[in-house]
Enzyme design. Structure first.
Site, PDB file in Angstrom:
ATOM      1  N   TYR A 170       3.613  11.910   1.379  1.00  0.00           N
ATOM      2  CA  TYR A 170       3.751  10.499   1.744  1.00  0.00           C
ATOM      3  C   TYR A 170       4.372  10.349   3.128  1.00  0.00           C
ATOM      4  O   TYR A 170       3.849   9.619   3.982  1.00  0.00           O
ATOM      5  CB  TYR A 170       4.610   9.769   0.714  1.00  0.00           C
ATOM      6  CG  TYR A 170       4.865   8.329   1.083  1.00  0.00           C
ATOM      7  CD1 TYR A 170       3.868   7.372   0.917  1.00  0.00           C
ATOM      8  CD2 TYR A 170       6.090   7.925   1.618  1.00  0.00           C
ATOM      9  CE1 TYR A 170       4.082   6.043   1.274  1.00  0.00           C
ATOM     10  CE2 TYR A 170       6.310   6.602   1.982  1.00  0.00           C
ATOM     11  CZ  TYR A 170       5.311   5.674   1.809  1.00  0.00           C
ATOM     12  OH  TYR A 170       5.517   4.372   2.167  1.00  0.00           O
ATOM     13  N   SER A 217       5.773   3.225   7.986  1.00  0.00           N
ATOM     14  CA  SER A 217       7.050   3.297   7.275  1.00  0.00           C
ATOM     15  C   SER A 217       8.077   3.996   8.158  1.00  0.00           C
ATOM     16  O   SER A 217       7.721   4.828   9.007  1.00  0.00           O
ATOM     17  CB  SER A 217       6.884   4.090   5.969  1.00  0.00           C
ATOM     18  OG  SER A 217       8.136   4.305   5.337  1.00  0.00           O
TER      19      SER A 217
END
Length: 259
Positions: free
Chosen positions: A153, A140
């Site tokens: 995360y 990501s």
């Protein structure tokens, strides 16, 4: 037509499902892994009927220390020759870390990091034996910066990004390759599952999941080390690298805060 079989984790929805579709469109047979067998079977039947490929489904909840080895063993028991490993499964947690659920944080680490590392290491033995193989890890743009209110995360994706880039360099000049797909906000159910519908993330820009998957497929087949889909996210990534760290942290805090 390249028909190397691709194994895709988290293939029942979102980016994983679209990645499976991309591989099927280009003639690859598939092994699809997820914990929702009914949905997984629907995906498999759709891809087989549309693209004429063979699709094997393996129901497996990868949130378990023994699950990656069990999956690997299941692949061998079925005599499936995997040429491309797609580590897509993962979750996100949202909110102040001090208020977070520790079990869910641990699950996030297992799915986003430990499972990915274990499967990669296991299948690399097979790839080296067969003389070729590709790894596509879903990271990501979050992994290029710290993420207040999504601390675990962002950190997990930082591991995935860095780990994959390192592998790509280790594999340079060999018949193996590693690619990390680094999308920004994507039009999937991820935000709802993470409980972050009220945050500013994705309120201004989201990338269509089909474009993200297409970029990921093209990147892994080309042997690219890093794939950042969409011009806005490419610019964001470039800015993160040059802006002062305090500024990056504060912007991320603002973006991840409730609207």
């Amino acid at each position: 037509m390249n028909r190397d079989t691709a194994l895709v984790t988290g293939a029942s929805a979102g980016i994983g499902r679209e990645l499976a579709r991309q591989f099927a469109r280009h003639g690859h047979d598939l092994v699809l892994v997820a914990r929702r067998e009914d949905v997984l079977q629907q995906v498999a039947e759709d891809l087989e009927s549309r693209y004429g490929v063979d699709v094997t489904t393996i129901e497996k909840d990868l949130d378990d220390e023994s699950a990656p080895r069990e999956l690997y063993d299941a692949v061998h028991e079925r005599e499936l020759d995997i040429g491309i490993l797609v580590n897509n499964v993962g979750i996100g947690t949202y909110g102040p870390f001090a208020d977070s659920d520790l079990d869910r944080e641990r699950t996030q680490l297992r799915l986003n990091v430990t499972t990915l590392v274990t499967l990669t290491r296991l299948f690399l033995d097979d790839f080296q034996e067969r003389g070729e193989g590709k790894v596509l890890n879903v990271g990501s743009v979050a992994g290029f910066q710290p993420g207040p209110f999504m601390a675990g995360y962002y950190a997990s994706k930082a591991y995935v990004n860095s780990f994959t880039e390192a592998l790509a360099e280790e594999f340079r000049g060999t018949t193996l390759s590693a690619t990390v797909l680094c999308p920004g906000p994507v039009d999937t159910e991820f935000q709802a599952r993470a409980g972050m519908e009220d945050s500013a993330v994705g309120s201004v820009y989201t990338e269509p999941v089909e474009k993200v998957a297409k970029a990921g497929y093209e990147g892994v087949m080309s042997g690219d080390a890093v794939v950042v889909p969409g011009l806005p996210m490419k610019l964001t990534t470039a800015l993160v690298r040059i802006l002062p760290k305090p500024v990056v942290r504060r912007v991320a805090r603002r973006v991840n805060s409730d609207r």
